[in-house]
Design a protein around this motif. Sequence first.
Motif, PDB file in Angstrom:
ATOM      1  N   THR A 161     -13.119 -16.567   7.166  1.00 42.15           N
ATOM      2  CA  THR A 161     -14.114 -15.499   7.278  1.00 42.15           C
ATOM      3  C   THR A 161     -14.697 -15.439   8.690  1.00 42.15           C
ATOM      4  O   THR A 161     -14.955 -14.366   9.218  1.00 42.15           O
ATOM      5  CB  THR A 161     -15.226 -15.697   6.233  1.00 42.15           C
ATOM      6  N   ARG A 162     -14.897 -16.589   9.324  1.00 43.02           N
ATOM      7  CA  ARG A 162     -15.425 -16.630  10.698  1.00 43.02           C
ATOM      8  C   ARG A 162     -14.413 -16.039  11.678  1.00 43.02           C
ATOM      9  O   ARG A 162     -14.776 -15.288  12.578  1.00 43.02           O
ATOM     10  CB  ARG A 162     -15.757 -18.094  11.076  1.00 43.02           C
ATOM     11  N   VAL A 163     -13.148 -16.376  11.504  1.00 44.15           N
ATOM     12  CA  VAL A 163     -12.093 -15.828  12.372  1.00 44.15           C
ATOM     13  C   VAL A 163     -12.085 -14.306  12.275  1.00 44.15           C
ATOM     14  O   VAL A 163     -12.023 -13.603  13.288  1.00 44.15           O
ATOM     15  CB  VAL A 163     -10.707 -16.407  11.999  1.00 44.15           C
ATOM     16  N   LEU A 164     -12.186 -13.796  11.063  1.00 43.28           N
ATOM     17  CA  LEU A 164     -12.153 -12.344  10.872  1.00 43.28           C
ATOM     18  C   LEU A 164     -13.401 -11.675  11.427  1.00 43.28           C
ATOM     19  O   LEU A 164     -13.309 -10.602  12.042  1.00 43.28           O
ATOM     20  CB  LEU A 164     -11.956 -12.009   9.387  1.00 43.28           C
ATOM     21  N   VAL A 165     -14.562 -12.277  11.250  1.00 45.24           N
ATOM     22  CA  VAL A 165     -15.789 -11.704  11.825  1.00 45.24           C
ATOM     23  C   VAL A 165     -15.676 -11.672  13.353  1.00 45.24           C
ATOM     24  O   VAL A 165     -16.050 -10.675  13.988  1.00 45.24           O
ATOM     25  CB  VAL A 165     -17.040 -12.490  11.377  1.00 45.24           C
ATOM     26  N   GLU A 166     -15.165 -12.721  13.949  1.00 44.56           N
ATOM     27  CA  GLU A 166     -15.006 -12.738  15.404  1.00 44.56           C
ATOM     28  C   GLU A 166     -14.040 -11.645  15.863  1.00 44.56           C
ATOM     29  O   GLU A 166     -14.258 -11.014  16.904  1.00 44.56           O
ATOM     30  CB  GLU A 166     -14.527 -14.115  15.876  1.00 44.56           C
ATOM     31  N   HIS A 167     -12.991 -11.401  15.078  1.00 42.40           N
ATOM     32  CA  HIS A 167     -12.076 -10.326  15.463  1.00 42.40           C
ATOM     33  C   HIS A 167     -12.707  -8.961  15.229  1.00 42.40           C
ATOM     34  O   HIS A 167     -12.458  -8.020  15.987  1.00 42.40           O
ATOM     35  CB  HIS A 167     -10.731 -10.452  14.750  1.00 42.40           C
ATOM     36  N   MET A 210     -17.903  -8.972   0.622  1.00 45.06           N
ATOM     37  CA  MET A 210     -16.741  -9.771   0.252  1.00 45.06           C
ATOM     38  C   MET A 210     -16.788 -11.192   0.814  1.00 45.06           C
ATOM     39  O   MET A 210     -16.547 -12.159   0.092  1.00 45.06           O
ATOM     40  CB  MET A 210     -15.443  -9.083   0.704  1.00 45.06           C
ATOM     41  N   PHE A 211     -17.070 -11.355   2.104  1.00 42.97           N
ATOM     42  CA  PHE A 211     -17.035 -12.694   2.705  1.00 42.97           C
ATOM     43  C   PHE A 211     -18.049 -13.656   2.078  1.00 42.97           C
ATOM     44  O   PHE A 211     -17.693 -14.803   1.785  1.00 42.97           O
ATOM     45  CB  PHE A 211     -17.207 -12.626   4.218  1.00 42.97           C
ATOM     46  N   PRO A 212     -19.300 -13.243   1.837  1.00 42.69           N
ATOM     47  CA  PRO A 212     -20.218 -14.171   1.175  1.00 42.69           C
ATOM     48  C   PRO A 212     -19.733 -14.591  -0.219  1.00 42.69           C
ATOM     49  O   PRO A 212     -19.878 -15.750  -0.612  1.00 42.69           O
ATOM     50  CB  PRO A 212     -21.531 -13.389   1.097  1.00 42.69           C
ATOM     51  N   GLU A 213     -19.140 -13.654  -0.940  1.00 43.43           N
ATOM     52  CA  GLU A 213     -18.607 -13.989  -2.265  1.00 43.43           C
ATOM     53  C   GLU A 213     -17.463 -14.997  -2.141  1.00 43.43           C
ATOM     54  O   GLU A 213     -17.396 -15.983  -2.887  1.00 43.43           O
ATOM     55  CB  GLU A 213     -18.121 -12.707  -2.959  1.00 43.43           C
ATOM     56  N   ILE A 214     -16.593 -14.766  -1.190  1.00 46.35           N
ATOM     57  CA  ILE A 214     -15.477 -15.689  -0.969  1.00 46.35           C
ATOM     58  C   ILE A 214     -15.998 -17.068  -0.574  1.00 46.35           C
ATOM     59  O   ILE A 214     -15.521 -18.090  -1.077  1.00 46.35           O
ATOM     60  CB  ILE A 214     -14.512 -15.112   0.097  1.00 46.35           C
ATOM     61  N   GLU A 215     -16.974 -17.108   0.312  1.00 45.77           N
ATOM     62  CA  GLU A 215     -17.508 -18.402   0.742  1.00 45.77           C
ATOM     63  C   GLU A 215     -18.190 -19.152  -0.397  1.00 45.77           C
ATOM     64  O   GLU A 215     -18.220 -20.378  -0.397  1.00 45.77           O
ATOM     65  CB  GLU A 215     -18.449 -18.211   1.932  1.00 45.77           C
ATOM     66  N   ARG A 216     -18.730 -18.425  -1.366  1.00 43.48           N
ATOM     67  CA  ARG A 216     -19.364 -19.061  -2.531  1.00 43.48           C
ATOM     68  C   ARG A 216     -18.330 -19.667  -3.485  1.00 43.48           C
ATOM     69  O   ARG A 216     -18.556 -20.725  -4.057  1.00 43.48           O
ATOM     70  CB  ARG A 216     -20.192 -18.039  -3.316  1.00 43.48           C
ATOM     71  N   PHE A 217     -17.201 -18.980  -3.662  1.00 46.62           N
ATOM     72  CA  PHE A 217     -16.278 -19.363  -4.718  1.00 46.62           C
ATOM     73  C   PHE A 217     -14.969 -19.993  -4.250  1.00 46.62           C
ATOM     74  O   PHE A 217     -14.304 -20.651  -5.039  1.00 46.62           O
ATOM     75  CB  PHE A 217     -15.964 -18.153  -5.614  1.00 46.62           C
TER      76      PHE A 217
END
Length: 184
Positions: free
Chosen positions: A24-30, A135-142
Amino acid sequence: MRRRPQALTELREAPPPQERKRATRVLVEHHEVLRGLIRRLLETPRSEPGRRRALADELFDELRMHELIEEEIFYPAMRDVTPAVGAAWSEHRQLSDQLAALVRADPRTGRFDRELRVMHDALESHAHLDEERQMFPEIERFADEEQLIELGDRLQARLGRLRSSRRLRAVHRLQRALLRRTAR
């Protein structure tokens, strides 16, 4: 062979990975790279059509690569974690269509400005509202932390290979030329 302006080359070259990052961090940076290109386009006046064209080409390349890494690596790995992946995938089609409209537009015209504003809004809706805030917060939770880090490694490696691919640059150049030819 045409040389790429230094300012544009600096945006495309990925820094060497200094630390492992979550996917998720890689994608946010892109996403930030894409936002930076749009911001520079918005700031570049019509009186500089060559620079606007070069920035639009750079946006085209970066967005296509972004779509590839998400669609090849991230979305398939996360499709069972959140149903939002399906919607994000379909939004890529909308972004691609809008990107094509921007590339077809003459950078000296108001049409280019309108297409750019629509592109900006579509990218912000997809990247910020749908992915980064939902989406990213949900992914990071689960999702499993190690899986997210491994995916981050894969995303960074794939993006690096795409950026250095002469074949992909040639394909993108051809795609842009075909789009512009259809605009005539």
